[in-house]
Design a protein around this motif. Structure first.
Motif, PDB file in Angstrom:
ATOM      1  N   ASN A 410       0.800  -1.117  -0.177  1.00 53.56           N
ATOM      2  CA  ASN A 410       0.149   0.029   0.154  1.00 53.56           C
ATOM      3  C   ASN A 410       0.893   1.158  -0.069  1.00 53.56           C
ATOM      4  O   ASN A 410       1.927   1.331   0.897  1.00 53.56           O
ATOM      5  CB  ASN A 410      -0.669  -0.056   1.355  1.00 53.56           C
ATOM      6  N   PRO A 411       0.505   2.164  -0.874  1.00 55.96           N
ATOM      7  CA  PRO A 411       1.534   3.413  -1.107  1.00 55.96           C
ATOM      8  C   PRO A 411       1.697   4.027   0.394  1.00 55.96           C
ATOM      9  O   PRO A 411       2.842   4.850   0.794  1.00 55.96           O
ATOM     10  CB  PRO A 411       0.735   4.474  -1.801  1.00 55.96           C
ATOM     11  N   SER A 412       0.515   4.024   1.544  1.00 59.44           N
ATOM     12  CA  SER A 412       0.804   4.705   2.774  1.00 59.44           C
ATOM     13  C   SER A 412       1.810   3.747   3.449  1.00 59.44           C
ATOM     14  O   SER A 412       2.435   4.386   4.837  1.00 59.44           O
ATOM     15  CB  SER A 412      -0.693   4.459   3.487  1.00 59.44           C
ATOM     16  N   VAL A 505       9.379   6.025  -6.843  1.00 52.53           N
ATOM     17  CA  VAL A 505       9.061   7.005  -5.985  1.00 52.53           C
ATOM     18  C   VAL A 505       7.437   7.203  -5.619  1.00 52.53           C
ATOM     19  O   VAL A 505       6.595   6.761  -6.367  1.00 52.53           O
ATOM     20  CB  VAL A 505       9.667   8.377  -6.378  1.00 52.53           C
ATOM     21  N   LYS A 506       7.389   7.683  -4.412  1.00 54.95           N
ATOM     22  CA  LYS A 506       5.861   7.722  -3.919  1.00 54.95           C
ATOM     23  C   LYS A 506       5.562   8.961  -4.155  1.00 54.95           C
ATOM     24  O   LYS A 506       6.122  10.263  -3.958  1.00 54.95           O
ATOM     25  CB  LYS A 506       5.957   7.310  -2.461  1.00 54.95           C
ATOM     26  N   SER A 520      -2.506   8.545  -3.046  1.00 52.36           N
ATOM     27  CA  SER A 520      -0.946   8.344  -3.291  1.00 52.36           C
ATOM     28  C   SER A 520      -0.712   7.038  -4.186  1.00 52.36           C
ATOM     29  O   SER A 520      -1.551   6.272  -4.152  1.00 52.36           O
ATOM     30  CB  SER A 520      -0.398   8.037  -1.774  1.00 52.36           C
ATOM     31  N   ALA A 521       0.321   7.198  -4.890  1.00 51.95           N
ATOM     32  CA  ALA A 521       0.631   5.964  -5.653  1.00 51.95           C
ATOM     33  C   ALA A 521       2.219   5.971  -5.739  1.00 51.95           C
ATOM     34  O   ALA A 521       2.926   6.980  -5.669  1.00 51.95           O
ATOM     35  CB  ALA A 521       0.089   6.269  -7.108  1.00 51.95           C
ATOM     36  N   ILE A 522       2.612   4.596  -6.146  1.00 52.53           N
ATOM     37  CA  ILE A 522       4.096   4.390  -6.163  1.00 52.53           C
ATOM     38  C   ILE A 522       4.240   4.282  -7.742  1.00 52.53           C
ATOM     39  O   ILE A 522       3.814   3.261  -8.185  1.00 52.53           O
ATOM     40  CB  ILE A 522       4.604   3.189  -5.506  1.00 52.53           C
ATOM     41  N   VAL A 523       5.021   5.171  -8.166  1.00 57.03           N
ATOM     42  CA  VAL A 523       5.470   4.953  -9.927  1.00 57.03           C
ATOM     43  C   VAL A 523       6.805   5.295 -10.122  1.00 57.03           C
ATOM     44  O   VAL A 523       7.595   5.762  -9.217  1.00 57.03           O
ATOM     45  CB  VAL A 523       4.432   6.247 -10.606  1.00 57.03           C
ATOM     46  N   HIS A 524       7.001   4.912 -11.527  1.00 57.06           N
ATOM     47  CA  HIS A 524       8.464   5.396 -11.669  1.00 57.06           C
ATOM     48  C   HIS A 524       8.656   6.713 -11.783  1.00 57.06           C
ATOM     49  O   HIS A 524       7.875   7.464 -12.031  1.00 57.06           O
ATOM     50  CB  HIS A 524       8.700   4.605 -13.206  1.00 57.06           C
ATOM     51  N   ARG A 525       9.914   7.065 -11.600  1.00 60.41           N
ATOM     52  CA  ARG A 525      10.266   8.558 -11.565  1.00 60.41           C
ATOM     53  C   ARG A 525       9.963   9.379 -12.744  1.00 60.41           C
ATOM     54  O   ARG A 525       9.618  10.366 -12.725  1.00 60.41           O
ATOM     55  CB  ARG A 525      11.810   8.707 -11.140  1.00 60.41           C
ATOM     56  N   GLU A 549      -9.622  29.844  -0.805  1.00 63.52           N
ATOM     57  CA  GLU A 549      -8.905  29.088  -2.020  1.00 63.52           C
ATOM     58  C   GLU A 549      -8.214  27.661  -1.533  1.00 63.52           C
ATOM     59  O   GLU A 549      -7.553  27.673  -0.428  1.00 63.52           O
ATOM     60  CB  GLU A 549      -7.639  29.994  -2.591  1.00 63.52           C
ATOM     61  N   VAL A 550      -8.212  26.631  -2.388  1.00 65.90           N
ATOM     62  CA  VAL A 550      -7.733  25.394  -1.861  1.00 65.90           C
ATOM     63  C   VAL A 550      -6.665  24.853  -2.969  1.00 65.90           C
ATOM     64  O   VAL A 550      -6.888  24.770  -4.181  1.00 65.90           O
ATOM     65  CB  VAL A 550      -8.524  24.390  -1.988  1.00 65.90           C
ATOM     66  N   PRO A 551      -5.325  24.879  -2.436  1.00 67.23           N
ATOM     67  CA  PRO A 551      -4.172  24.164  -3.447  1.00 67.23           C
ATOM     68  C   PRO A 551      -4.315  22.707  -3.487  1.00 67.23           C
ATOM     69  O   PRO A 551      -4.316  22.237  -2.475  1.00 67.23           O
ATOM     70  CB  PRO A 551      -2.976  24.856  -2.831  1.00 67.23           C
ATOM     71  N   ILE A 552      -4.394  22.170  -4.557  1.00 62.60           N
ATOM     72  CA  ILE A 552      -4.066  20.659  -4.751  1.00 62.60           C
ATOM     73  C   ILE A 552      -2.587  20.513  -5.213  1.00 62.60           C
ATOM     74  O   ILE A 552      -2.518  21.247  -6.469  1.00 62.60           O
ATOM     75  CB  ILE A 552      -5.057  20.301  -5.789  1.00 62.60           C
ATOM     76  N   GLN A 553      -1.702  19.927  -4.502  1.00 62.49           N
ATOM     77  CA  GLN A 553      -0.360  19.785  -5.055  1.00 62.49           C
ATOM     78  C   GLN A 553      -0.057  18.207  -5.004  1.00 62.49           C
ATOM     79  O   GLN A 553      -0.464  17.223  -4.470  1.00 62.49           O
ATOM     80  CB  GLN A 553       0.585  20.254  -3.929  1.00 62.49           C
ATOM     81  N   ALA A 554       0.919  17.972  -5.876  1.00 56.75           N
ATOM     82  CA  ALA A 554       1.553  16.381  -5.996  1.00 56.75           C
ATOM     83  C   ALA A 554       3.062  16.631  -5.672  1.00 56.75           C
ATOM     84  O   ALA A 554       3.617  17.613  -6.190  1.00 56.75           O
ATOM     85  CB  ALA A 554       1.299  15.853  -7.285  1.00 56.75           C
ATOM     86  N   ALA A 555       3.415  15.690  -4.811  1.00 57.78           N
ATOM     87  CA  ALA A 555       4.505  15.972  -4.044  1.00 57.78           C
ATOM     88  C   ALA A 555       5.293  14.625  -3.991  1.00 57.78           C
ATOM     89  O   ALA A 555       4.711  13.605  -3.813  1.00 57.78           O
ATOM     90  CB  ALA A 555       4.546  16.655  -2.872  1.00 57.78           C
ATOM     91  N   ILE A 556       6.673  14.685  -4.306  1.00 59.29           N
ATOM     92  CA  ILE A 556       7.532  13.645  -4.067  1.00 59.29           C
ATOM     93  C   ILE A 556       8.411  13.897  -2.834  1.00 59.29           C
ATOM     94  O   ILE A 556       9.364  14.765  -2.920  1.00 59.29           O
ATOM     95  CB  ILE A 556       8.657  13.335  -5.261  1.00 59.29           C
TER      96      ILE A 556
END
Length: 626
Positions: A410-412, A505-506, A520-525, A549-556
């Motif tokens: 599980n990504p978590s 990377v996650k 969340s997901a585990i994917v290739h860089r 205002e709500v920011p949606i961010q994707a982060a490694i």
């Protein structure tokens, strides 16, 4: 032809029993051939007959695929003419044919492997218009590994585009026989099926077993019945099992009384006993689904066998996904449903897990995407549950710099800190396709980080390509892309082949700076940026606007790789201002801005359940059809 009544179960000499299964690629006509056999042998009359008779589940009939193996006992009478024509020594007489109809899809290979253990032979069925496909080869190798006699058969010879001569030569080269030995039938019209039944009697060896030895029977399937408890399907190898016997499960030493036993022809028919070589069912009244393990050996409690039969290799899940009830109160119902379904489907594994976003649910292991989709569908239909499934992922091995190792399903569970290496599972994939599409398939496999292992021409225009591919790349849309790029002509089969190190990377999805574990997901860089942009833009559409205002961010880790903003709902505070000094308007706007800033610091983003369902359905590949 009206068949003679078949010998009664228990009193049937093993010399007249023939146990066989039908194996083939998906949609090559296994279930239709089974229908014709049921009609010809007279066990199903014209009024009760229907297409796909042995496919009992609604979902099987809707999709036109077999998911569960089905066993059926049929009588077959050999006439004097047929005996002379097919050179059958025994002459006229009534034989007992035990047929097992198996699935054709790669995700249900485990069902096929269990069926093979209960047989002496396999009918290898090939579509005369399509030829040998990837799963044909996989099932053939399974049957050869189980040391079964193979009867090659070409089906659908009446189709306008059928090419029986070409594919008979292909099939003969594969099995190692003469092209004239390949039987030709049309399961739809019934042409050649009678000759096939006679060849089954002639070619398949009778089962071997000791009638005087202590009883030993192999469990090859089990189902759960709400009213009668566990129904166990067995193949008797030695001795006999009798009504009211006390039986013992050899792996657990649990003992039960046989309340009912019999054969399936094609409905359940009670019997007093079943003997060597016979395939039948047992009912002990047990309600606990874990007490009837597939692959276990049954013997009698008194004077029973000492040595058990060889069981089955337990299947290892390839794909994991979280299943959560939409209504938290259904958690207990989901646990009970999974318990009952696991008896019908020994390849399903599950354990409880908790998600901050979705609440209480289960982490379930599946053999593939179609297996996952069918399981979820069955849970919703058969047990009236409403479920969310998270994005599917495979099992990763993470090795830290200090040498500690973690198994991540599980990504978590992906560990924080300095990571030395991440290992991902890989599969050996076999792709069969017309040679026109070689370049297209190579391009697709390269984008999925595949490595070409070899390529062979089966004929002038058909090629077999062997690749090693990361399992995580197959899980999403590989099958769909393969079919669309080859106009549906390519077929795929794969099996697990160890693991390899990869730059994985996650990617976390953050709402208002807080990670949402369900996304969340585990994917290739190399694919991380695309995943982050896709999820951020998808959630921007799905999450309703808030007061702030709500920011949606994707982060490694701590590095943000993609961002979208959901604009705040704004009240028109300037409505009462008209004309006059601009400073008054500025003052009101600044006041509103301060209020929004305070609200943002204390506010929580509410993600509606529909947004989870829609985002996970599109990102996870859970809706992918195979």
């Amino acid at each position: 032809m009206t068949p003679n009544p078949a010998p009664k179960p228990g009193s049937t000499p093993s010399s007249i029993i023939r146990n066989f299964c039908i194996i083939a690629h998906i949609d090559h006509g296994k279930s239709t051939l089974a229908d014709r056999m049921l009609q010809l042998t007279g066990v199903v009359d014209e009024r009760a007959a229907r297409a796909q008779y042995l496919d009992r589940m609604d979902i099987e009939r809707e999709r036109g695929i077999t998911i569960k193996s089905q066993a059926v006992r049929m009588p077959w009478t050999i006439t004097e003419e047929a005996a002379a024509e097919h050179d059958i020594e025994a002459g006229a007489g009534t034989y007992v044919l035990n047929m097992i109809d198996t699935p054709g899809h790669v995700d249900f290979t485990y069902e096929v492997s269990r069926s093979l253990e209960a047989c002496e032979a396999a009918i290898l069925l090939v579509d005369a218009a399509q030829g040998i496909e990837a799963q044909t080869l996989a099932n053939l190798y399974l049957a050869m590994g189980a040391d079964l006699h193979i009867i090659p058969v070409l089906n659908k010879i009446d189709l306008p585009n059928a090419n029986p001569e070409k594919y008979a030569a292909e099939l003969a080269g594969l099995v190692g026989c003469d092209p004239d030995d390949v039987l030709r039938v049309s399961a739809k019209s019934g042409v050649g099926v009678e000759a096939l039944l006679n060849e089954i009697v002639k070619q398949i060896p009778a089962p071997v077993g000791d009638t005087e030895a202590p009883a030993r029977a192999l469990i090859f399937d089990s189902v759960y019945d709400t009213y009668r408890g566990v129904i166990t399907y067995v193949r008797v190898v030695d001795g006999e099992l009798t009504h009211r016997d006390r039986i013992k499960m050899m792996s657990t030493n649990a003992t039960h009384e046989l309340l009912e036993l019999g054969v399936i022809s094609p409905e359940q028919v009670k019997a007093d006993k079943i003997g060597v070589g016979e395939v039948g069912y047992l009912i002990t009244g047990v309600k606990d689904v874990r007490q009837s393990r597939v692959g276990d050996t049954i013997t009698t409690q008194h004077h029973g066998a000492v040595e058990s039969l060889g069981g089955y290799k337990h299947p290892n899940p390839m794909v994991y996904s979280g299943l959560y009830p939409l209504d938290g109160d259904q958690f207990g119902d989901l646990r009970e449903a999974l318990e009952k379904l696991q008896l019908n489907d020994a390849a399903l594994t599950y354990e409880p897990e908790t998600s901050g976003a979705l609440g209480f649910g289960f982490r379930c292991g599946f053999l593939g995407l179609l297996h996952m989709e069918i399981t979820r569908d069955r849970l919703e239909r058969e047990f009236n549950l409403d479920l969310i499934s998270t994005a599917p992922n495979v099992v990763y091995e993470v090795v830290m710099e200090d040498g500690s190792q973690f198994e991540v399903t599980n990504p978590s569970e992906f560990p924080e800190g300095k990571i030395n290496e991440v290992r991902e599972p890989v599969v050996k994939a076999t792709i069969l396709s017309p040679s026109d599409y070689i370049g297209t398939i190579m391009e697709l496999c390269q984008t999925k980080r595949g490595t070409l292992q070899g390529m062979d021409y089966l004929s002038e225009d058909r090629v077999e390509m062997r690749y090693v591919l990361p399992m995580g790349e197959i899980v999403f849309d590989f099958f769909d892309q393969l079919k669309s790029r080859t106009k549906g002509y390519a077929s795929l089969d794969y099996e697990r082949q160890g693991d390899q190190a990869a730059d994985l990377v996650k990617v976390d999805i953050l709402l208002q700076g807080e990670p949402v574990d369900a996304f969340s997901a585990i994917v290739h860089r190399d694919a991380a940026y695309n995943y982050g942009v896709m999820m951020a833009s998808k959630l921007k559409e799905l999450i309703p606007r808030q007061q702030f205002e709500v920011p949606i961010q994707a982060a490694i880790g701590a590095r943000v790789i993609a961002r979208e903003n959901i604009r705040a709902i704004r009240k028109d505070v300037l409505a009462k201002c008209y004309g006059g000094d601009i400073s008054r308007k500025r003052k009101l706007l600044e006041k509103q801005k301060e209020g929004k800033k305070r609200m943002k610091m204390v506010g929580r983003v509410e993600v509606p359940q529909e947004a989870f369902v829609a985002a996970l359905a599109t990102s996870g590949g859970g809706e992918t059809k195979k």
